[in-house]
Motif scaffolding. Structure first.
Motif, PDB file in Angstrom:
ATOM      1  N   THR A 132     -21.085 -18.145  19.506  1.00  0.00           N
ATOM      2  CA  THR A 132     -20.433 -18.906  18.459  1.00  0.00           C
ATOM      3  C   THR A 132     -19.335 -18.047  17.839  1.00  0.00           C
ATOM      4  O   THR A 132     -19.263 -16.852  18.065  1.00  0.00           O
ATOM      5  N   GLY A 133     -18.486 -18.643  17.050  1.00  0.00           N
ATOM      6  CA  GLY A 133     -17.340 -17.962  16.461  1.00  0.00           C
ATOM      7  C   GLY A 133     -16.074 -18.444  17.134  1.00  0.00           C
ATOM      8  O   GLY A 133     -16.097 -19.321  18.000  1.00  0.00           O
ATOM      9  N   TYR A 134     -14.961 -17.863  16.750  1.00  0.00           N
ATOM     10  CA  TYR A 134     -13.660 -18.274  17.280  1.00  0.00           C
ATOM     11  C   TYR A 134     -13.323 -17.480  18.531  1.00  0.00           C
ATOM     12  O   TYR A 134     -12.417 -16.653  18.541  1.00  0.00           O
ATOM     13  N   VAL A 135     -14.092 -17.722  19.596  1.00  0.00           N
ATOM     14  CA  VAL A 135     -13.894 -17.089  20.899  1.00  0.00           C
ATOM     15  C   VAL A 135     -14.165 -18.109  21.999  1.00  0.00           C
ATOM     16  O   VAL A 135     -14.867 -19.099  21.786  1.00  0.00           O
ATOM     17  N   LEU A 136     -13.578 -17.846  23.161  1.00  0.00           N
ATOM     18  CA  LEU A 136     -13.820 -18.667  24.344  1.00  0.00           C
ATOM     19  C   LEU A 136     -14.163 -17.736  25.497  1.00  0.00           C
ATOM     20  O   LEU A 136     -13.627 -16.628  25.581  1.00  0.00           O
ATOM     21  N   GLN A 137     -15.032 -18.208  26.394  1.00  0.00           N
ATOM     22  CA  GLN A 137     -15.268 -17.435  27.608  1.00  0.00           C
ATOM     23  C   GLN A 137     -14.046 -17.609  28.490  1.00  0.00           C
ATOM     24  O   GLN A 137     -13.547 -18.719  28.659  1.00  0.00           O
ATOM     25  N   SER A 138     -13.543 -16.521  29.029  1.00  0.00           N
ATOM     26  CA  SER A 138     -12.408 -16.597  29.946  1.00  0.00           C
ATOM     27  C   SER A 138     -12.797 -15.895  31.237  1.00  0.00           C
ATOM     28  O   SER A 138     -13.628 -15.003  31.246  1.00  0.00           O
ATOM     29  N   GLY A 139     -12.192 -16.319  32.334  1.00  0.00           N
ATOM     30  CA  GLY A 139     -12.506 -15.698  33.610  1.00  0.00           C
ATOM     31  C   GLY A 139     -13.923 -16.004  34.059  1.00  0.00           C
ATOM     32  O   GLY A 139     -14.594 -16.888  33.537  1.00  0.00           O
ATOM     33  N   SER A 140     -14.379 -15.239  35.021  1.00  0.00           N
ATOM     34  CA  SER A 140     -15.706 -15.473  35.581  1.00  0.00           C
ATOM     35  C   SER A 140     -16.753 -14.664  34.820  1.00  0.00           C
ATOM     36  O   SER A 140     -16.432 -13.778  34.041  1.00  0.00           O
ATOM     37  N   SER A 141     -18.002 -15.020  35.067  1.00  0.00           N
ATOM     38  CA  SER A 141     -19.113 -14.276  34.481  1.00  0.00           C
ATOM     39  C   SER A 141     -20.149 -14.043  35.570  1.00  0.00           C
ATOM     40  O   SER A 141     -20.146 -14.714  36.599  1.00  0.00           O
ATOM     41  N   ALA A 142     -21.023 -13.096  35.336  1.00  0.00           N
ATOM     42  CA  ALA A 142     -22.109 -12.809  36.270  1.00  0.00           C
ATOM     43  C   ALA A 142     -23.358 -12.495  35.469  1.00  0.00           C
ATOM     44  O   ALA A 142     -23.289 -11.872  34.410  1.00  0.00           O
ATOM     45  N   GLY A 143     -24.502 -12.958  35.952  1.00  0.00           N
ATOM     46  CA  GLY A 143     -25.775 -12.623  35.333  1.00  0.00           C
ATOM     47  C   GLY A 143     -26.254 -13.573  34.261  1.00  0.00           C
ATOM     48  O   GLY A 143     -27.290 -13.330  33.655  1.00  0.00           O
ATOM     49  N   LEU A 144     -25.512 -14.643  33.995  1.00  0.00           N
ATOM     50  CA  LEU A 144     -25.922 -15.641  33.005  1.00  0.00           C
ATOM     51  C   LEU A 144     -26.482 -16.855  33.742  1.00  0.00           C
ATOM     52  O   LEU A 144     -25.847 -17.354  34.670  1.00  0.00           O
ATOM     53  N   TYR A 145     -27.642 -17.340  33.315  1.00  0.00           N
ATOM     54  CA  TYR A 145     -28.247 -18.520  33.936  1.00  0.00           C
ATOM     55  C   TYR A 145     -28.219 -19.691  32.961  1.00  0.00           C
ATOM     56  O   TYR A 145     -28.282 -19.503  31.741  1.00  0.00           O
TER      57      TYR A 145
END
Length: 124
Positions: free
Chosen positions: A1-14
């Motif tokens: 939460t907060g004023y951020v966005l996920q950018s690009g790829s990620s690894a290890g999150l289900y």
């Protein structure tokens, strides 16, 4: 939460909230970020261990985790506005990670919260 966005790829999150022993993701702040707070949970049957949190190639926190809810704050000396390269590494004391349904699991990530300096929100 907060004023951020996920950018690009990620690894290890289900998708069910569990995370692998090693997680990597990029976060794009929409406003300066003064700290990140990791909130999670480790069930009673999981062995204790150590969690390291790295942001932009600098280890920001190393904490021991047992069998409980936890909250790990990562505070920055000055607010950051560039893309944050975040990684976590969980190392169990027993040397073996918990495996369920073919996945190595470290903990349940309940929230990754970005905090911002007072008055530094988009549109203010």
């Amino acid at each position: 939460t907060g004023y951020v966005l996920q950018s690009g790829s990620s690894a290890g999150l289900y998708s069910d909230g569990w995370v692998a022993p090693e997680v990597k993701l990029e976060i794009a702040p929409q406003a300066p970020v003064s700290s990140l707070v990791f909130r999670g949970y480790r069930p009673d049957f999981m062995p204790p261990g150590r969690l390291s949190i790295t942001v932009n190639n600098t280890v920001q926190a190393r904490v021991s985790l047992g069998k409980q809810h936890f909250e790990v704050p990562v505070k920055f000396k000055t607010p950051l506005q560039e893309t944050l390269h975040v990684s976590t590494l969980f190392e169990p004391e027993s040397g073996a990670n918990f495996v369920d349904q073919g996945r190595e699991l470290a903990f349940v990530l309940l929230e990754l919260r970005a905090l911002h300096p007072h008055g530094k929100h988009p549109g203010l």
